[in-house]
Design a protein around this motif. Structure first.
Motif, PDB file in Angstrom:
ATOM      1  N   SER A   1       0.856  -1.192   0.000  1.00 22.30           N
ATOM      2  CA  SER A   1       0.000   0.000   0.000  1.00 22.30           C
ATOM      3  C   SER A   1       0.889   1.237   0.000  1.00 22.30           C
ATOM      4  O   SER A   1       2.087   1.151   0.297  1.00 22.30           O
ATOM      5  N   LEU A   2       0.276   2.383  -0.285  1.00 22.61           N
ATOM      6  CA  LEU A   2       1.032   3.632  -0.311  1.00 22.61           C
ATOM      7  C   LEU A   2       1.611   3.929   1.075  1.00 22.61           C
ATOM      8  O   LEU A   2       2.751   4.368   1.218  1.00 22.61           O
ATOM      9  N   ARG A   3       0.802   3.640   2.115  1.00 23.79           N
ATOM     10  CA  ARG A   3       1.251   3.894   3.489  1.00 23.79           C
ATOM     11  C   ARG A   3       2.493   3.057   3.817  1.00 23.79           C
ATOM     12  O   ARG A   3       3.482   3.561   4.335  1.00 23.79           O
ATOM     13  N   ARG A   4       2.431   1.768   3.467  1.00 22.85           N
ATOM     14  CA  ARG A   4       3.581   0.896   3.747  1.00 22.85           C
ATOM     15  C   ARG A   4       4.801   1.322   2.932  1.00 22.85           C
ATOM     16  O   ARG A   4       5.934   1.215   3.391  1.00 22.85           O
ATOM     17  N   LYS A   5       4.547   1.791   1.719  1.00 24.82           N
ATOM     18  CA  LYS A   5       5.662   2.235   0.865  1.00 24.82           C
ATOM     19  C   LYS A   5       6.336   3.463   1.495  1.00 24.82           C
ATOM     20  O   LYS A   5       7.563   3.531   1.581  1.00 24.82           O
TER      21      LYS A   5
END
Ligand code: FAQ
Length: 328
Positions: free
Chosen positions: A73-77
């Motif tokens: 996900s963008l958050r994890r990235k």
């Protein structure tokens, strides 16, 4: 008394007095600073350890960095991107600390690339799934904290001060790793299996990060006498196990060691023996990813040469433009 740094010729017979002053500073638990006189062995040991530490941070960007483009996900990235960037920063503080001892950063990088200086064994293992990112945060940053919090009291000032900031960031990394694993453990059966598989693969290499056992650690006695290291390799390994077992229970994973159990009498966990032959093989260059890590590092160094050349040319132009005698 003159306690500033001097070459042997400059000490002019004053070396025993300087040595006494150095010994007294260490005995009083005070810091040695870059301008202070220090024995050559102390300087060499620090350059060796700090350079290896810096190289570990830089090579340590690779295993997790491979997952930046594949984060779920963008958050994890964004989290992973920030963590890997922090590791680059740690490498830079540490190279700067080594420079205060008279080491040359380009020379240290050259030694790494030519295989004449080491980096931590742990970064020679592959990251096979995104759970590995979480387990590296939990185990590898956790082990780094156990090892490095005492280094905040290391006798050499610039190293100790660099460690304060590094440890704060490592604590944050450990929590983000654990939080990622908590999330995966609340997910599907496949996600829980990914976490357990990553735990199984990273547990023993993480224990090896602390170095060989005390009776096979040639540098420990002198480094501890100089208060560069504050605890032995085995002592820190034991602390890591005691710290991690309750966290594993809470997470709901099994640590892959049938001998692991609480010892009521000692007030610590008993645990199995890591495969020391494996550690030696990995340190000597024969781990699963040594060639890949070094190849990537060499390529990055070569591809970055134009940046270094441009920065040097810019600095030279700036120096030429500044009026003579100007103070920056
Ligand atoms: N890997 O006599 P000892 C991190 C070498 S940073 C490779 O016990 P010493 C952050 C040792 O250098 C991780 N080599 O040596 C992060 C020596 O070789 P030499 C790095 C190893 O120095 C997290 C020889 O074996 N941390 O994780 C290893 O007294 C997540 C004999 O050993 C540090 O560098 C090993 N595991 O104790 C980044 C901390 N173990 O030089 C990305 C500072 C030993 O004589 C993601 N360093 N060797 O040829 C230390 O505390 C110490 O240097 C030890 C080794 C404890 C590593």
């Amino acid at each position: 008394m003159n306690t500033t740094r001097s070459s042997p010729a400059e000490t002019d017979g004053a070396e025993p007095v300087l040595q006494q002053h150095f010994d007294a500073t260490i005995a009083r638990d005070q810091r040695i600073e870059p301008r202070d006189w220090m024995p050559e062995g102390y300087r060499r040991t620090l350059i060796r350890q700090i350079a290896q530490h810096a190289h570990s941070e830089i090579i340590g960007m690779q295993p997790e960095g491979e997952w930046i483009t594949r984060a779920p996900s963008l958050r994890r990235k964004a989290i992973l991107f920030a963590k890997v960037q922090d590791e680059a920063g740690h490498g830079l503080y540490l190279y700067s600390a080594a420079e205060t001892l008279g080491a040359d950063r380009a020379d240290l990088t050259g030694r790494l690339i030519e295989g004449r200086q080491k980096y931590s064994s742990i970064f020679n293992y592959p990251t096979l799934s995104f759970a590995d990112v979480g387990v590296i945060g939990w185990f590898v940053d956790g082990a780094a904290i156990c090892n490095q919090v005492p280094l905040c009291r290391s006798s050499y000032g610039p190293y100790a001060r660099a460690m304060v900031r590094i440890c704060k960031e490592e604590s944050f990394h450990q929590r983000q790793g654990y939080e990622l694993l908590m999330t995966m453990m609340r997910g599907t059966r496949e996600q829980r299996e990914m976490v357990q598989d990553a735990v199984n693969r990273w547990w023993w290499p993480s224990l090896m990060m602390f170095g060989p056992p005390d009776d096979a650690s040639p540098n420990s006695a002198q480094s501890m006498a100089w208060k560069i290291k504050r605890h032995s390799n085995d002592e820190l390994r034991r602390r890591f196990v005691d710290m991690t077992v309750p966290q594993a229970e809470k997470l709901g994973v099994t640590l892959p060691d049938p001998e692991l159990r609480w010892n009521e009498e000692r007030g610590h966990h008993d645990f199995g023996t890591p495969d020391w032959d494996e550690l030696m093989r990995v340190i000597k260059g024969d781990g699963p990813c040594n060639d890949q890590r070094m190849e990537r590092r060499r390529t990055a160094h070569e591809e970055g040469s134009w940046v270094r050349e441009a920065a040097t040319a810019h600095a030279a132009k700036q120096a030429a433009r500044e009026p003579k005698g100007a103070v920056a």
